[in-house]
Design an enzyme around this catalytic site. Structure first.
Site, mmCIF file in Angstrom:
data_model
loop_
_atom_site.group_PDB
_atom_site.id
_atom_site.type_symbol
_atom_site.label_atom_id
_atom_site.label_comp_id
_atom_site.label_asym_id
_atom_site.label_seq_id
_atom_site.Cartn_x
_atom_site.Cartn_y
_atom_site.Cartn_z
ATOM 1 N N ARG A 1 48.798 65.255 33.340
ATOM 2 C CA ARG A 1 47.554 64.601 33.905
ATOM 3 C C ARG A 1 46.575 64.118 32.809
ATOM 4 N NH1 ARG A 1 47.543 68.768 37.590
ATOM 5 N NH2 ARG A 1 48.718 67.893 39.358
ATOM 6 N N LYS B 1 43.496 49.946 28.420
ATOM 7 C CA LYS B 1 44.630 49.616 29.481
ATOM 8 C C LYS B 1 45.736 49.863 29.144
ATOM 9 C CE LYS B 1 42.423 45.475 31.780
ATOM 10 N NZ LYS B 1 42.493 44.094 32.095
ATOM 11 N N GLU C 1 44.155 35.158 20.785
ATOM 12 C CA GLU C 1 43.129 36.003 21.505
ATOM 13 C C GLU C 1 41.735 36.122 20.598
ATOM 14 O OE1 GLU C 1 43.835 37.234 24.299
ATOM 15 O OE2 GLU C 1 46.003 37.636 24.277
ATOM 16 N N LYS D 1 35.043 42.530 21.849
ATOM 17 C CA LYS D 1 35.738 43.200 23.061
ATOM 18 C C LYS D 1 35.109 44.355 23.475
ATOM 19 C CE LYS D 1 39.887 44.624 25.144
ATOM 20 N NZ LYS D 1 41.504 44.492 25.250
ATOM 21 N N GLU E 1 36.962 46.549 34.589
ATOM 22 C CA GLU E 1 37.079 45.062 35.021
ATOM 23 C C GLU E 1 36.463 44.828 36.579
ATOM 24 O OE1 GLU E 1 40.593 43.246 33.414
ATOM 25 O OE2 GLU E 1 40.637 41.738 34.983
ATOM 26 N N ARG F 1 34.167 41.895 32.188
ATOM 27 C CA ARG F 1 35.491 42.060 31.790
ATOM 28 C C ARG F 1 36.564 40.885 31.910
ATOM 29 N NH1 ARG F 1 38.730 47.763 29.887
ATOM 30 N NH2 ARG F 1 40.329 46.624 28.814
ATOM 31 N N ASN G 1 40.068 37.114 30.631
ATOM 32 C CA ASN G 1 41.244 36.353 30.927
ATOM 33 C C ASN G 1 41.227 35.183 30.963
ATOM 34 O OD1 ASN G 1 42.319 38.952 32.079
ATOM 35 N ND2 ASN G 1 40.946 38.691 33.882
ATOM 36 N N HIS H 1 44.125 32.988 30.522
ATOM 37 C CA HIS H 1 45.123 33.565 31.017
ATOM 38 C C HIS H 1 46.069 33.640 32.371
ATOM 39 C CE1 HIS H 1 44.555 35.895 27.449
ATOM 40 N NE2 HIS H 1 45.361 36.727 27.508
ATOM 41 N N HIS I 1 49.787 33.236 32.271
ATOM 42 C CA HIS I 1 50.703 34.044 32.898
ATOM 43 C C HIS I 1 51.746 33.088 33.914
ATOM 44 C CE1 HIS I 1 47.664 37.491 32.732
ATOM 45 N NE2 HIS I 1 48.613 37.446 31.486
ATOM 46 N N HIS J 1 52.976 35.508 24.238
ATOM 47 C CA HIS J 1 51.999 35.666 25.057
ATOM 48 C C HIS J 1 50.854 34.795 24.713
ATOM 49 C CE1 HIS J 1 48.910 37.208 27.663
ATOM 50 N NE2 HIS J 1 47.983 37.462 26.740
HETATM 51 N N1 LIG Z 1 46.063 46.709 26.667
HETATM 52 C C1 LIG Z 1 45.632 45.707 26.773
HETATM 53 O O1 LIG Z 1 44.364 45.443 26.971
HETATM 54 C C2 LIG Z 1 46.363 44.725 26.279
HETATM 55 C C3 LIG Z 1 46.160 43.401 25.839
HETATM 56 C C4 LIG Z 1 46.787 42.284 25.446
HETATM 57 C C5 LIG Z 1 48.129 42.474 25.527
HETATM 58 N N2 LIG Z 1 48.624 43.694 25.842
HETATM 59 C C6 LIG Z 1 49.955 43.917 25.874
HETATM 60 O O2 LIG Z 1 50.671 43.877 24.637
HETATM 61 C C7 LIG Z 1 51.821 43.503 24.516
HETATM 62 C C8 LIG Z 1 52.148 42.353 23.484
HETATM 63 O O3 LIG Z 1 51.533 42.812 22.230
HETATM 64 P P1 LIG Z 1 52.202 42.088 20.860
HETATM 65 O O4 LIG Z 1 52.002 40.730 20.833
HETATM 66 O O5 LIG Z 1 51.831 42.824 19.752
HETATM 67 O O6 LIG Z 1 53.976 42.380 21.082
HETATM 68 P P2 LIG Z 1 54.970 43.460 20.535
HETATM 69 O O7 LIG Z 1 54.555 44.697 20.618
HETATM 70 O O8 LIG Z 1 56.162 42.927 21.070
HETATM 71 O O9 LIG Z 1 54.877 42.944 18.895
HETATM 72 C C9 LIG Z 1 55.370 41.559 18.661
HETATM 73 C C10 LIG Z 1 56.568 41.738 17.815
HETATM 74 O O10 LIG Z 1 55.934 41.985 16.433
HETATM 75 C C11 LIG Z 1 56.780 43.234 15.783
HETATM 76 N N3 LIG Z 1 55.726 43.953 14.890
HETATM 77 C C12 LIG Z 1 54.527 44.511 15.204
HETATM 78 N N4 LIG Z 1 53.887 44.803 14.068
HETATM 79 C C13 LIG Z 1 54.680 44.437 13.147
HETATM 80 C C14 LIG Z 1 54.587 44.379 11.693
HETATM 81 N N5 LIG Z 1 53.366 45.084 11.215
HETATM 82 N N6 LIG Z 1 55.707 43.971 10.886
HETATM 83 C C15 LIG Z 1 56.479 43.291 11.551
HETATM 84 N N7 LIG Z 1 56.829 43.261 12.684
HETATM 85 C C16 LIG Z 1 55.885 43.822 13.541
HETATM 86 C C17 LIG Z 1 57.230 43.977 17.076
HETATM 87 O O11 LIG Z 1 57.987 44.902 16.858
HETATM 88 C C18 LIG Z 1 57.624 43.009 18.060
HETATM 89 O O12 LIG Z 1 58.989 42.483 17.746
HETATM 90 C C19 LIG Z 1 52.277 42.807 25.962
HETATM 91 O O13 LIG Z 1 53.130 43.669 26.654
HETATM 92 C C20 LIG Z 1 50.998 42.896 26.795
HETATM 93 O O14 LIG Z 1 51.048 42.979 27.964
HETATM 94 C C21 LIG Z 1 47.907 44.627 26.326
HETATM 95 ZN ZN LIG Z 2 46.100 38.260 26.270
#
Ligand SMILES: NC(=O)c1ccc[n+]([C@@H]2O[C@H](COP(=O)([O-])OP(=O)(O)OC[C@H]3O[C@@H](n4cnc5c(N)ncnc54)[C@H](O)[C@@H]3O)[C@@H](O)[C@H]2O)c1
Ligand SMILES: [Zn+2]
Length: 361
Positions: free
Chosen positions: A118, A140, A182, A224, A234, A238, A242, A245, A249, A262
């Site tokens: 939990r 999130k 972003e 943020k 949200e 918040r 988006n 977005h 999406h 993304h």
């Molecule tokens: N929780 C939230 O508020 C929130 C907000 C935006 C996005 N997200 C989520 O985040 C994800 C996207 O995140 P992302 O763009 O970081 O993608 P990701 O985690 O896939 O990272 C992108 C790539 O970069 C690589 N990488 C990361 N750090 C590195 C480094 N220092 N050196 C070399 N390679 C590195 C990763 O292994 C991956 O191949 C999605 O799943 C999305 O839904 C969440």
């Molecule tokens: Zn985003």
């Protein structure tokens, strides 16, 4: 080192930003004596930074779990794997998960922390620019389901976030640019001065100059954090995060998440929203050109691909979980640094903005 506080009463925490933070003693690494730590990372990031982080946690009972890399692995199967590992290492309620990686690892490790017994503590160590400026702050967490992205999730705030800007040195250029989308987003919706600053510093940013990057990350997170502090779950403001977005999406879904990162889809989506803001005369003429020039200087795409049909894009948008009861609820721009929620745009106006963006290079 710079810090930003995320002000959420008893769930408040600090984000630490700086160069060379991993591998040093730091209060973000403090966990209860004798407690267990599980570092969740992936096959790309672990070989680069896991040893450094493990060294920082000297004296603690540290375990690690290295998952495959990629959004396609953000599945409940991996959730089970993290939970199995926690059980295997006999983690109790005082255990802490450290997530070391991009947003995918942060979201997955965060949800495992939200759900194990939990809820246990977790510390985010984001290593992609997107995770540093956006995903790691705000609580999130979640996993994808075949029926939709992030369909399984929870709000669970970390106990600390540690951004070591040195990790960006190994981040591929395309991922770096995706993170910048972003950054532009947050400036466009609530910080006109930041938008000016990004324009003035775009060359230094693309050169990844350390001090400029730290300032940029800090200002993005501070913005943020303000939004999250005001509206943790949200219910209102918040939603401005988006911006771009809903279009993004749809583009991601229609291209099976393969064609665009993304952030790239967000860049295109922001351009459509900016065009719509202008044609509906909510916003100042010339804003979308200005936004486009900045995004282009960050090597981000601007145009909706010509092979995607605008009516299909609109239909896909309607399936988005954030489109409330059928009426398109879009984030548009009133002025630079001023986003707002619009639910008055008609389908024909949205389609026209998509079509206008298809001619963009
Ligand atoms: N929780 C939230 O508020 C929130 C907000 C935006 C996005 N997200 C989520 O985040 C994800 C996207 O995140 P992302 O763009 O970081 O993608 P990701 O985690 O896939 O990272 C992108 C790539 O970069 C690589 N990488 C990361 N750090 C590195 C480094 N220092 N050196 C070399 N390679 C590195 C990763 O292994 C991956 O191949 C999605 O799943 C999305 O839904 C969440
Ligand atoms: Zn985003």
């Amino acid at each position: 080192m710079q810090t930003v506080n995320v002000d959420l009463a008893e769930r408040s925490y600090t984000v630490y930003i700086g160069s060379g933070l991993l591998g040093k003693e730091h209060s973000a690494f403090d966990v209860a004596d004798g407690s267990t730590v599980l570092i969740v990372s992936n096959e790309t990031v672990a070989p680069l930074y896991l040893d450094l982080l493990t060294r920082s946690l000297a004296g603690v009972n540290v375990h690690s779990l290295i998952l495959p890399d990629g959004e396609s692995f953000k599945t409940v199967g991996r959730w089970t794997q993290i939970i199995d590992k926690l059980i295997d290492i006999r983690a109790t309620r005082d255990a802490t998960i450290f997530t070391l990686g991009g947003g995918v690892i942060g979201d997955m490790g965060g949800f495992a922390a939200a759900s194990y017994m939990r809820g246990i503590d977790f510390v985010q160590i984001p290593t992609s620019l997107l995770a540093q400026v956006d995903a790691s702050v705000g609580g999130k967490t979640g996993f994808n389901h075949p029926a939709g992205k992030n369909l399984i999730g929870a709000f669970h705030q970390p106990t600390a976030v540690l951004v070591d800007t040195d990790t960006l040195e190994t981040l591929p250029a395309r991922e770096f640019s995706a993170g910048l989308a972003e950054v532009v987003k947050i400036a466009a919706i609530r910080d006109a001065g930041f938008l000016d600053w990004l324009e003035a510093n775009n060359t230094a940013i693309m050169a990844r100059e350390s001090l400029v990057i730290s300032s940029m990350i800090k200002r993005s997170i501070a913005n943020k954090a303000d939004v999250v502090a005001e509206d943790e779950r949200e219910a209102g403001v918040r939603a401005l995060l988006n911006f771009g977005h809903t279009f993004a999406h749809a583009l991601e879904t229609m291209t099976d998440y393969h064609r665009f990162l993304h952030g790239e889809a967000v860049s295109i989506g922001m351009m459509v929203a900016a065009r719509l803001s202008e044609t509906r005369r909510f916003c100042c003429a010339g804003f979308s050109d200005r936004l486009g020039a900045l995004l282009q200087s960050f090597q981000l795409p601007l145009g909706v691909p010509a092979d995607l049909d605008s009516a299909d894009i609109l239909e896909t948008m309607k399936l988005d979980k954030k489109v409330i009861s059928g009426s398109a609820r879009l984030i548009l721009i009133r002025a630079a640094g001023e986003g707002f929620i619009d639910s008055t745009s008609e389908e024909s106006q949205i389609i026209a903005a998509i079509k206008a963006s298809q001619t963009e290079s």
